[in-house]
Design an enzyme around this catalytic site. Sequence first.
Site, short mmCIF file in Angstrom:
data_model
loop_
_atom_site.label_atom_id
_atom_site.label_comp_id
_atom_site.label_asym_id
_atom_site.label_seq_id
_atom_site.Cartn_x
_atom_site.Cartn_y
_atom_site.Cartn_z
N SER A 109 52.24 17.81 79.98
CA SER A 109 52.65 19.23 79.90
C SER A 109 52.43 19.78 78.49
O SER A 109 51.99 20.92 78.32
CB SER A 109 54.12 19.40 80.32
OG SER A 109 54.97 18.54 79.59
N HIS B 261 54.53 12.74 86.22
CA HIS B 261 55.14 13.37 85.03
C HIS B 261 56.51 13.95 85.46
O HIS B 261 57.35 13.23 85.99
CB HIS B 261 54.16 14.41 84.50
CG HIS B 261 54.47 14.98 83.15
ND1 HIS B 261 55.35 14.41 82.28
CD2 HIS B 261 54.00 16.11 82.52
CE1 HIS B 261 55.42 15.16 81.17
NE2 HIS B 261 54.61 16.19 81.30
N HIS C 100 56.32 4.00 81.41
CA HIS C 100 55.95 5.09 80.50
C HIS C 100 54.62 4.77 79.84
O HIS C 100 54.30 3.61 79.59
CB HIS C 100 57.02 5.30 79.43
CG HIS C 100 56.92 6.65 78.79
ND1 HIS C 100 56.13 6.90 77.71
CD2 HIS C 100 57.51 7.84 79.12
CE1 HIS C 100 56.23 8.18 77.39
NE2 HIS C 100 57.05 8.77 78.23
N ARG D 67 66.49 8.98 76.11
CA ARG D 67 66.93 10.12 76.91
C ARG D 67 67.66 9.63 78.16
O ARG D 67 68.57 10.27 78.66
CB ARG D 67 65.73 11.01 77.27
CG ARG D 67 65.02 11.58 76.05
CD ARG D 67 63.71 12.25 76.41
NE ARG D 67 62.77 11.34 77.05
CZ ARG D 67 61.60 11.69 77.56
NH1 ARG D 67 61.21 12.96 77.51
NH2 ARG D 67 60.79 10.79 78.12
N ASP E 68 63.48 10.47 83.62
CA ASP E 68 63.70 11.00 84.97
C ASP E 68 64.58 10.10 85.84
O ASP E 68 64.98 10.49 86.93
CB ASP E 68 62.34 11.22 85.65
CG ASP E 68 61.49 12.22 84.89
OD1 ASP E 68 62.04 13.27 84.51
OD2 ASP E 68 60.30 11.95 84.65
N1 CMX Z 1 56.18 1.31 89.50
C1 CMX Z 1 55.12 0.55 89.96
N2 CMX Z 1 54.01 0.32 89.26
C2 CMX Z 1 53.96 0.84 88.02
C3 CMX Z 1 55.01 1.56 87.45
C4 CMX Z 1 56.14 1.81 88.26
N3 CMX Z 1 57.16 2.55 87.83
N4 CMX Z 1 54.66 1.93 86.20
C5 CMX Z 1 53.42 1.44 85.99
N5 CMX Z 1 52.99 0.78 87.09
C6 CMX Z 1 51.68 0.19 87.32
C7 CMX Z 1 50.61 1.27 87.23
O1 CMX Z 1 50.56 2.04 88.42
C8 CMX Z 1 49.38 0.46 86.93
O2 CMX Z 1 48.98 -0.16 88.13
P1 CMX Z 1 47.39 -0.32 88.50
O3 CMX Z 1 46.81 -1.10 87.36
O4 CMX Z 1 47.42 -1.05 89.80
O5 CMX Z 1 46.84 1.07 88.58
C9 CMX Z 1 49.94 -0.63 86.02
O6 CMX Z 1 51.35 -0.72 86.29
C10 CMX Z 1 49.74 -0.36 84.53
O7 CMX Z 1 50.30 0.90 84.24
P2 CMX Z 1 50.93 1.18 82.78
O8 CMX Z 1 49.82 1.04 81.79
O9 CMX Z 1 52.15 0.34 82.58
O10 CMX Z 1 51.42 2.67 82.92
P3 CMX Z 1 50.58 4.02 82.73
O11 CMX Z 1 50.57 4.37 81.29
O12 CMX Z 1 49.26 3.93 83.41
O13 CMX Z 1 51.44 5.05 83.57
C11 CMX Z 1 53.41 6.15 84.28
C12 CMX Z 1 52.68 5.56 83.08
C13 CMX Z 1 54.65 6.88 83.77
C14 CMX Z 1 52.48 7.15 84.97
C15 CMX Z 1 53.79 5.01 85.25
O14 CMX Z 1 54.69 4.12 84.61
C16 CMX Z 1 54.41 5.52 86.54
O15 CMX Z 1 53.67 5.83 87.48
N6 CMX Z 1 55.78 5.59 86.63
C17 CMX Z 1 56.45 6.14 87.79
C18 CMX Z 1 56.41 7.67 87.75
C19 CMX Z 1 57.33 8.21 86.68
O16 CMX Z 1 58.47 7.82 86.55
N7 CMX Z 1 56.80 9.15 85.89
C20 CMX Z 1 57.63 9.88 84.89
C21 CMX Z 1 57.25 9.54 83.44
C22 CMX Z 1 58.08 10.32 82.47
C23 CMX Z 1 57.69 11.79 82.48
O17 CMX Z 1 56.55 12.10 82.12
O18 CMX Z 1 58.48 12.64 82.88
#
Ligand code: CMX
Length: 439
Positions: free
Chosen positions: A241, A271, A318, A327, A373
């Site tokens: 964002s 996000h 994250h 937070r 979140d």
């Molecule tokens: N549940 C399951 N798998 C997860 C995970 C979770 N909460 N967080 C990361 N992973 C997985 C990824 O999907 C990725 O899998 P693949 O290699 O199979 O694609 C792997 O672990 C590596 O990911 P990462 O490097 O640890 O995390 P990223 O930087 O790629 O992604 C985020 C970060 C936030 C998108 C991810 O942790 C996620 O999808 N979390 C759940 C959604 C969420 O809570 N988002 C809110 C974030 C805060 C905000 O912006 O408001």
Amino acid sequence: MDTLKQLFFEKAQAHAKEMKEMLKEHGTLQVDEVTVDQIVGGMRDITSMLWEPSLLDAEEGIRFRGFSIPELKEKLPTAPNGKEPLPEGLFWLMLTGNIPTEEEVKWLTDAWVKRSQVPDSVFRAIEALPVETHPMTQFSVGILSMQNTSVFAERYASGFNKSEYWDATYEDTMNLIARLPRVAAYIYNRIYRNGEQTLPDFTLDWGGNFAHMLGFKDEGFKEYMRLFLTIHADHEGGNASAHTCHLVGSTLSDPYLSLSASMNALAGPLHGLANQEVIRWIQKMVDTLGTSKPTHEQIADYVKDTLASGRVIPGYGHAVLRKPDPRFTAQRAFASANAAENDLVNTVWKIFDVVPPILSSLGKVKNPWPNVDAHSGALLLHYGMNEYNYYTVIFGVSRALGVLAAQCWSRALGLPLERPKSVTTAWLQEYIKERATAQ
Ligand code: CMX
């Protein structure tokens, strides 16, 4: 010139001078390198952007102008008889680098009251959308529909000097932030209260008045809203964002265009939308298990089922953080003091016990800890806000403070159009081949 504008102008002028000298002396100093993984993998960790209001440390979490969340809770002014920081104080800090006095915060509350009139055309634009349109879409449209009032766009059209961009950006920022709670509350009342609007109470602070317009009388909800609106405001510049606002603003699109775009990024489930997804996911678990007090073992099985079906655990993980999000911790502390008996809150705490070891055991998740979140929905529900599709709008009202403070700085420092370099896979393959032959 108003007090805040004058202070910002002085700070920005001095800062721009320092920046010019830094660039002259050290402009070619190398700060970072880029790997193939980073190019393909969403540009993680590449230092490549200037963002003044806050800085994120992977282990420690966010600092706003050098202050951590516990420090803000101590130093920022509160509402009379309140304990939580007022978001006005954080905005002042992000814009000027100074912790404001109570009088300065009071001045800002009043300044926003004076600027808070929302044109009727905005409500008509929202009303033109089907009522079942997602609240984030309605919010983005509401913001965009105010663009005809942009001071920046008007002055640009009549040909103004670029040394004055910061001034018009400040005016738009102040007007927009002042109006956002009314626009957001209008959408809530339109969708969930049959259009019954609660008019503003101008004796209240910005966050307290937002809670009031949402129809909540409870002082506890107002306090939570102040905390929520403070801690969600900014998380340095690279998150989707913030980065979207920065990118769009760099084309000299005005703050209305930039913020509306930023909200569309916040509306993604990876996000900001994660706060609604957390509650959707927990409620499904509770319904499936038939109990509002699931055990650790039941939660663990449900988490494993979610992962086995190829979905993420919302509220966990994250892109930058590598520890529990401060937070999350701040909201947990608020919940301990105000909602410790709530079943949903207790379930959120049990999930915190259960999820990190399971995510760690996958061997690929870089951060198994909760993010911002993971906790907010349980507290909103505790106070009776059960329309979880709306939660991201509250995040958006808060996020406006950080991304617009940053936009004021970008225009004051004369930052240019953002234009990173992209490459094709064929280009990367060729580069890899060339490097191998060179060795
Ligand atoms: N549940 C399951 N798998 C997860 C995970 C979770 N909460 N967080 C990361 N992973 C997985 C990824 O999907 C990725 O899998 P693949 O290699 O199979 O694609 C792997 O672990 C590596 O990911 P990462 O490097 O640890 O995390 P990223 O930087 O790629 O992604 C985020 C970060 C936030 C998108 C991810 O942790 C996620 O999808 N979390 C759940 C959604 C969420 O809570 N988002 C809110 C974030 C805060 C905000 O912006 O408001």
